[in-house]
Scaffold this motif. Structure first.
Motif, short mmCIF file in Angstrom:
data_model
loop_
_atom_site.label_atom_id
_atom_site.label_comp_id
_atom_site.label_asym_id
_atom_site.label_seq_id
_atom_site.Cartn_x
_atom_site.Cartn_y
_atom_site.Cartn_z
N MET A 100 0.84 -1.21 0.00
CA MET A 100 0.00 0.00 0.00
C MET A 100 0.88 1.26 0.00
O MET A 100 0.56 2.24 -0.68
CB MET A 100 -0.94 0.02 1.21
N PHE A 104 0.01 2.57 -3.61
CA PHE A 104 -1.07 3.54 -3.44
C PHE A 104 -0.54 4.88 -2.90
O PHE A 104 -0.63 5.90 -3.59
CB PHE A 104 -2.16 2.99 -2.52
N SER A 134 -6.08 -4.81 -10.73
CA SER A 134 -6.93 -3.77 -10.13
C SER A 134 -8.39 -4.21 -10.15
O SER A 134 -9.21 -3.67 -9.41
CB SER A 134 -6.82 -2.46 -10.93
N ALA A 146 -5.39 -5.50 -3.95
CA ALA A 146 -6.06 -4.44 -3.18
C ALA A 146 -5.35 -3.11 -3.36
O ALA A 146 -5.99 -2.06 -3.53
CB ALA A 146 -6.11 -4.82 -1.70
N SER A 147 -4.03 -3.14 -3.39
CA SER A 147 -3.28 -1.88 -3.56
C SER A 147 -3.48 -1.32 -4.96
O SER A 147 -3.55 -0.10 -5.16
CB SER A 147 -1.79 -2.09 -3.26
N ALA A 150 -6.99 0.15 -5.20
CA ALA A 150 -6.98 1.48 -4.58
C ALA A 150 -6.35 2.50 -5.53
O ALA A 150 -6.83 3.63 -5.67
CB ALA A 150 -6.22 1.42 -3.25
N SER A 153 -8.84 3.44 -8.24
CA SER A 153 -9.83 4.39 -7.75
C SER A 153 -9.21 5.78 -7.62
O SER A 153 -9.82 6.80 -8.00
CB SER A 153 -10.37 3.91 -6.40
N LEU A 154 -8.00 5.82 -7.10
CA LEU A 154 -7.29 7.11 -7.01
C LEU A 154 -7.10 7.73 -8.38
O LEU A 154 -7.27 8.95 -8.57
CB LEU A 154 -5.94 6.88 -6.33
#
Ligand SMILES: NC(=O)c1ccc[n+]([C@@H]2O[C@H](COP(=O)([O-])OP(=O)(O)OC[C@H]3O[C@@H](n4cnc5c(N)ncnc54)[C@H](OP(=O)(O)O)[C@@H]3O)[C@@H](O)[C@H]2O)c1
Length: 236
Positions: A100, A104, A134, A146-147, A150, A153-154
């Motif tokens: 993360m 992220f 993703s 998961a990272s 994220a 989405s970012l």
């Protein structure tokens, strides 16, 4: 956007896909490329300016944004994969947090630091290296997925926010790419140069998403299938 005359910064530029991004930008006529690496001595391409940048180090990110104010293209390429199961007595919290932090928070820090620079230089482009993971996941890479989810989405949020300042935000999805990250995997892999060339072309064409290979195109199409691709067994 015209790549000729652009000034690019690529993170994780010393090897793998990052190195291919640097080469593709040079081939397309970029005026200057900052090849960012945790250890700039490992940057081996000529005609670039190696710079020290660990994307998880706020001081490095701030120093880069202070020093390299002529940047018009940022490629957030740096990433890590630490295989770890989600549910078992062997959960590696450190690995999950490291993913993360890099995949992220590193992208967030770089995007936030360089958005004003891109704006000042007329808009430019911000590219985030995502993944087919993703959208779907596999046992063993769930926390990496998961990272990257994220980061996807970012990327969408950044696109919405930065559109008004004229910055093109590009999300790049790919399956296996032939780099150190997946050297242990026996599967069909796309060459890093093929991914990088598509992305540079997308920047030139003003395209906001790159689906770099057949699997990323199939998975995106499968998101709206019934059952959706992420509900299927052996999703990716
Ligand atoms: N390979 C694939 O199958 C694949 C598929 C889809 C997406 N991707 C994504 O593509 C990107 C590039 O991966 P790759 O395949 O080229 O992997 P790679 O061969 O393992 O290279 C990773 C690069 O990221 C750098 N890096 C790692 N942590 C960093 C940090 N904290 N700060 C700055 N640089 C850092 C590494 O630098 P060091 O040399 O210092 O370690 C290296 O240059 C990643 O975002 C990855 O998730 C890869």
């Amino acid at each position: 956007m015209n790549i000729k005359g652009s000034v690019a910064l690529v993170t994780g530029a010393n090897r793998g896909l990052g190195r291919a991004y640097v080469q593709a930008l040079l081939d397309a006529g970029a005026k200057k490329v900052y090849a960012a690496a945790r250890n700039p001595a490992t940057v081996d391409l000529p005609r670039v300016q190696p710079i020290k940048l660990d994307v998880t180090n706020p001081d490095d990110v701030a120093a880069a944004a202070k020093a390299y104010t002529d940047v018009t293209i940022v490629i957030n390429n740096a990433g890590i994969m630490r295989s770890a199961p989600v549910v078992s007595g062997r959960i590696d919290q450190a690995a999950a947090r490291a993913e993360m932090e890099t995949n992220f928070y590193g992208v967030l820090a770089m995007s936030s630091a360089f958005a004003p620079i891109l704006k000042a230089n007329g808009g430019g482009a911000l590219v985030n290296m995502l993944s087919v993971l993703s959208w779907v996941t596999l046992p063993g890479v769930a926390l990496y997925s998961a990272s990257k989810a994220a980061a996807w989405s970012l990327t969408n949020a950044l696109r919405t926010e930065l559109r008004q300042q004229g910055t093109l935000v590009v999300g790049v999805h790919a399956g296996y790419i032939d780099t150190d990250m997946v050297s242990a995997v026996q599967a069909q892999k796309t060459q890093p140069s093929a991914v990088a060339q598509q992305v540079v072309q997308a920047i030139a064409n003003g395209e906001e998403e790159v689906l770099a290979d057949a699997i990323s195109r199939q998975v995106k199409a499968g998101l709206s299938a019934e059952p959706s691709v992420y509900l299927a067994r052996n999703a990716a």
